[in-house]
Design a protein around this motif. Structure first.
Motif, PDB file in Angstrom:
ATOM      1  N   ALA A 204       0.856  -1.183   0.000  1.00  0.00           N
ATOM      2  CA  ALA A 204       0.000   0.000   0.000  1.00  0.00           C
ATOM      3  C   ALA A 204       0.890   1.230   0.000  1.00  0.00           C
ATOM      4  N   ILE A 205       0.482   2.232  -0.755  1.00  0.00           N
ATOM      5  CA  ILE A 205       1.234   3.477  -0.820  1.00  0.00           C
ATOM      6  C   ILE A 205       0.346   4.599  -0.296  1.00  0.00           C
ATOM      7  N   TYR A 206       0.912   5.399   0.592  1.00  0.00           N
ATOM      8  CA  TYR A 206       0.151   6.468   1.227  1.00  0.00           C
ATOM      9  C   TYR A 206       0.761   7.826   0.894  1.00  0.00           C
ATOM     10  N   GLU A 207      -0.102   8.783   0.623  1.00  0.00           N
ATOM     11  CA  GLU A 207       0.352  10.146   0.355  1.00  0.00           C
ATOM     12  C   GLU A 207       0.363  10.958   1.650  1.00  0.00           C
ATOM     13  N   ARG A 208      -0.771  11.006   2.311  1.00  0.00           N
ATOM     14  CA  ARG A 208      -0.897  11.737   3.586  1.00  0.00           C
ATOM     15  C   ARG A 208      -0.626  10.773   4.731  1.00  0.00           C
ATOM     16  N   THR A 209       0.086  11.235   5.749  1.00  0.00           N
ATOM     17  CA  THR A 209       0.430  10.318   6.850  1.00  0.00           C
ATOM     18  C   THR A 209       0.151  10.970   8.205  1.00  0.00           C
ATOM     19  N   LEU A 210      -1.076  11.419   8.393  1.00  0.00           N
ATOM     20  CA  LEU A 210      -1.482  12.020   9.653  1.00  0.00           C
ATOM     21  C   LEU A 210      -1.421  10.983  10.776  1.00  0.00           C
ATOM     22  N   ALA A 211      -1.061  11.451  11.954  1.00  0.00           N
ATOM     23  CA  ALA A 211      -0.801  10.537  13.070  1.00  0.00           C
ATOM     24  C   ALA A 211      -1.993   9.645  13.394  1.00  0.00           C
ATOM     25  N   TRP A 212      -3.206  10.205  13.417  1.00  0.00           N
ATOM     26  CA  TRP A 212      -4.370   9.383  13.788  1.00  0.00           C
ATOM     27  C   TRP A 212      -4.698   8.346  12.726  1.00  0.00           C
ATOM     28  N   ASP A 213      -4.269   8.571  11.487  1.00  0.00           N
ATOM     29  CA  ASP A 213      -4.518   7.594  10.432  1.00  0.00           C
ATOM     30  C   ASP A 213      -3.473   6.475  10.394  1.00  0.00           C
ATOM     31  N   HIS A 214      -2.247   6.749  10.847  1.00  0.00           N
ATOM     32  CA  HIS A 214      -1.154   5.814  10.587  1.00  0.00           C
ATOM     33  C   HIS A 214      -0.386   5.296  11.806  1.00  0.00           C
ATOM     34  N   ALA A 215      -0.476   5.949  12.926  1.00  0.00           N
ATOM     35  CA  ALA A 215       0.309   5.510  14.083  1.00  0.00           C
ATOM     36  C   ALA A 215      -0.014   4.077  14.472  1.00  0.00           C
ATOM     37  N   ALA A 216      -1.293   3.746  14.557  1.00  0.00           N
ATOM     38  CA  ALA A 216      -1.696   2.413  15.009  1.00  0.00           C
ATOM     39  C   ALA A 216      -1.383   1.338  13.971  1.00  0.00           C
ATOM     40  N   GLY A 217      -1.758   1.583  12.721  1.00  0.00           N
ATOM     41  CA  GLY A 217      -1.579   0.573  11.687  1.00  0.00           C
ATOM     42  C   GLY A 217      -0.133   0.323  11.317  1.00  0.00           C
ATOM     43  N   CYS A 218       0.668   1.375  11.294  1.00  0.00           N
ATOM     44  CA  CYS A 218       2.079   1.231  10.958  1.00  0.00           C
ATOM     45  C   CYS A 218       2.784   0.341  11.984  1.00  0.00           C
ATOM     46  N   LEU A 219       2.523   0.585  13.260  1.00  0.00           N
ATOM     47  CA  LEU A 219       3.126  -0.254  14.296  1.00  0.00           C
ATOM     48  C   LEU A 219       2.644  -1.693  14.164  1.00  0.00           C
ATOM     49  N   PHE A 220       1.352  -1.874  13.933  1.00  0.00           N
ATOM     50  CA  PHE A 220       0.794  -3.222  13.814  1.00  0.00           C
ATOM     51  C   PHE A 220       1.492  -4.005  12.709  1.00  0.00           C
ATOM     52  N   LEU A 221       1.636  -3.386  11.530  1.00  0.00           N
ATOM     53  CA  LEU A 221       2.259  -4.081  10.411  1.00  0.00           C
ATOM     54  C   LEU A 221       3.721  -4.399  10.693  1.00  0.00           C
ATOM     55  N   ASN A 222       4.455  -3.445  11.225  1.00  0.00           N
ATOM     56  CA  ASN A 222       5.869  -3.694  11.534  1.00  0.00           C
ATOM     57  C   ASN A 222       6.034  -4.805  12.564  1.00  0.00           C
ATOM     58  N   GLU A 223       5.190  -4.805  13.572  1.00  0.00           N
ATOM     59  CA  GLU A 223       5.299  -5.828  14.613  1.00  0.00           C
ATOM     60  C   GLU A 223       4.843  -7.204  14.116  1.00  0.00           C
ATOM     61  N   ALA A 224       4.031  -7.203  13.057  1.00  0.00           N
ATOM     62  CA  ALA A 224       3.613  -8.477  12.459  1.00  0.00           C
ATOM     63  C   ALA A 224       4.698  -9.062  11.561  1.00  0.00           C
ATOM     64  N   GLY A 225       5.737  -8.274  11.268  1.00  0.00           N
ATOM     65  CA  GLY A 225       6.815  -8.751  10.417  1.00  0.00           C
ATOM     66  C   GLY A 225       6.802  -8.168   9.023  1.00  0.00           C
TER      67      GLY A 225
END
Length: 270
Positions: A204-225
Motif C-alpha cells: 500500500a502506498i500512502y500520500e498523507r500520513t497524519l498521526a491518527w490515520d497511521h500511528a496504530a496501523g504502521c506499528l501493527f504491520l511492523n510488529e507483524a513482520g
C-alpha cells in the motif's frame, strides 16, 4: 491480552455499543458535516472522541490527548505529539461510515517522544481487535500473528490516487501501476494495514500520513513482520510533518517497490 488491552477493549466496545452501532447505516443527514472539501465528520466521531479522551485521561492522567477532531478545531493540540500522548481516530473511514457501506474502525495509539509504542484497532462490525506493542509483536483478538503475502504471482498494490498531485498521479499510472495487480483502496487505513498484513494486498502506498490515520496501523504491520516506512527507509514518527509512506507484507516486496519508485522518479507525498 494484557490488562491494559482489556481496559482499552472495554472502552472501545462501550463506545461502539453506545454511539457507533446504533447509528451505523442509520445516520441522519444533519448528523454529517463536511469540515473540509471531501473530509466528513459525523456526530459519532465527536461523541466517541470525547468519550475516549475523558476515559483515557482518567486512566493515565499525565498523558496528553491528541484527537483528530480536537486537532482540527485547534492545531495547537498537535504540539503534544512529541510528548507522551494518546492518539485517537474515533472513526477511521468516516466517509464509509457516513454513507453506510464499506469498512471503518476505531483507532488508538500510545506514543512517546514521537514513536508509537502501542496500538489498538477495533472493528465493531466484525467484531475484531488488533493490538501491537513496540518490540512485542502483533495480535488479533489476543492471538499472535505473522504477516503473509497474497501469494499472487503479480504483487497486489493499493493506492489512494485521489490524494496524489496531478503530475504524480499521471506518473504513477504510467510507470508504477502497470507492474502490479491493482486493488481497490478501502478508504480506511484501519482496514488497509490488516489487508497488507494478512493479504489480499501486498503493498500500500500512502500520500498523507497524519498521526491518527497511521500511528496504530504502521506499528501493527511492523510488529507483524511486514514493513511500514518512509521511502528512504526512515521509521514513521507521529510528530513528523513529512508525507508519503510505503507499507508491504515483506521486506522483499518493500525493497522491490521502492526500487521501482526510485527508477520512475515517483515520490509518495510529493
Amino acid at each position: 491480552m494484557s490488562a491494559l488491552d482489556d481496559e482499552i477493549l472495554a472502552l472501545m466496545q462501550f463506545a461502539a455499543e453506545r454511539s457507533i452501532l446504533p447509528r451505523w447505516q442509520n445516520l441522519r443527514s444533519d448528523e454529517i458535516e463536511e469540515k473540509a472539501k471531501g473530509d466528513l465528520v459525523t456526530v459519532v466521531d465527536r461523541e466517541v472522541e470525547e468519550f475516549l479522551s475523558d476515559a483515557l485521561t482518567k486512566l493515565q492522567p499525565g498523558v496528553a490527548i491528541v484527537g483528530e477532531e480536537a486537532a482540527h478545531a485547534d492545531p495547537g493540540v498537535l504540539d503534544a505529539l512529541s510528548d507522551a500522548c494518546w492518539i485517537i481516530d474515533p472513526i477511521d473511514g468516516t466517509s464509509n461510515f457516513a454513507k453506510g457501506s464499506g469498512h471503518f474502525a476505531v483507532m488508538l495509539a500510545l506514543a512517546d517522544q514521537g514513536e508509537t509504542i502501542a496500538s489498538w484497532i477495533y472493528d465493531p462490525v466484525r467484531p475484531r481487535m488488533l493490538t501491537a506493542r513496540k518490540d512485542g509483536g502483533a495480535f488479533v483478538d489476543g492471538e499472535a500473528i505473522t504477516a503473509s503475502t497474497s501469494g499472487e504471482k503479480v504483487p497486489v498494490l493499493s493506492a489512494m490516487t485521489r490524494f496524489m498531485a496531478e503530475d504524480q498521479r499521471a506518473l504513477f499510472q504510467a510507470e508504477i501501476a502497470p507492474h502490479y495487480g491493482i486493488a481497490t483502496a478501502p478508504g480506511c487505513a484501519a482496514e488497509e494495514y490488516p489487508r497488507v498484513a494478512f493479504g489480499p494486498t501486498d503493498i500500500a502506498i500512502y500520500e498523507r500520513t497524519l498521526a491518527w490515520d497511521h500511528a496504530a496501523g504502521c506499528l501493527f504491520l511492523n510488529e507483524a513482520g511486514g514493513v511500514c516506512a518512509r521511502q528512504d527507509g526512515a521509521r514513521y514518527r507521529v510528530d513528523s510533518d513529512r508525507n508519503g509512506m510505503i507499507a508491504a507484507a515483506s521486506q522483499e516486496l518493500w525493497d522491490g517497490f521502492v526500487a521501482r519508485l526510485e527508477t520512475s522518479g515517483y515520490r509518495p507525498g510529493a
